[in-house]
Design a protein around this motif. Structure first.
Motif, short mmCIF file in Angstrom:
data_model
loop_
_atom_site.label_atom_id
_atom_site.label_comp_id
_atom_site.label_asym_id
_atom_site.label_seq_id
_atom_site.Cartn_x
_atom_site.Cartn_y
_atom_site.Cartn_z
N THR A 9 0.85 -1.19 0.00
CA THR A 9 0.00 0.00 0.00
C THR A 9 0.89 1.24 0.00
O THR A 9 1.74 1.40 0.88
CB THR A 9 -0.91 0.02 1.24
N GLN A 13 -1.58 6.54 0.66
CA GLN A 13 -2.85 5.88 0.99
C GLN A 13 -2.89 5.49 2.46
O GLN A 13 -3.95 5.54 3.08
CB GLN A 13 -3.05 4.65 0.10
N GLY A 54 -2.07 12.30 0.11
CA GLY A 54 -2.99 11.63 1.03
C GLY A 54 -4.11 12.55 1.48
O GLY A 54 -5.28 12.15 1.53
#
Length: 64
Positions: A9, A13, A54
Motif C-alpha cells: 500500500t 494511501q 494523502g
C-alpha cells in the motif's frame, strides 16, 4: 501514526486511511483543524508531497 514501508500500500494511501480513521473515531474534535501538510511531513519525516497526496484523497471524499 505508524507506517508499513514494506507494505504494498503506497504511503500516501496509508496516511489518508489513518487520518480518515482518526476523523471518524474522534481523534480530532468536530470542527477543529487537522494538522497541516507541513506539520505532518515535519513530524513524520516524510516528503510534503506525499502527505499532500494523502490529504487530497480526503478532500475528494469531502472529509476535510
Amino acid at each position: 501514526m505508524q507506517f508499513h514501508f514494506d507494505d504494498s500500500t503506497p504511503l500516501y494511501q496509508q496516511i489518508a486511511a489513518q487520518l480518515e480513521e482518526m476523523i471518524f473515531t474522534g481523534g480530532f474534535d468536530e470542527g477543529s483543524q487537522i494538522p497541516s501538510t507541513t506539520q505532518l511531513s515535519a513530524e513524520l519525516h516524510i516528503n510534503p508531497a506525499t502527505v499532500l497526496k494523502g490529504m487530497n484523497m480526503l478532500v475528494d471524499k469531502g472529509l476535510v
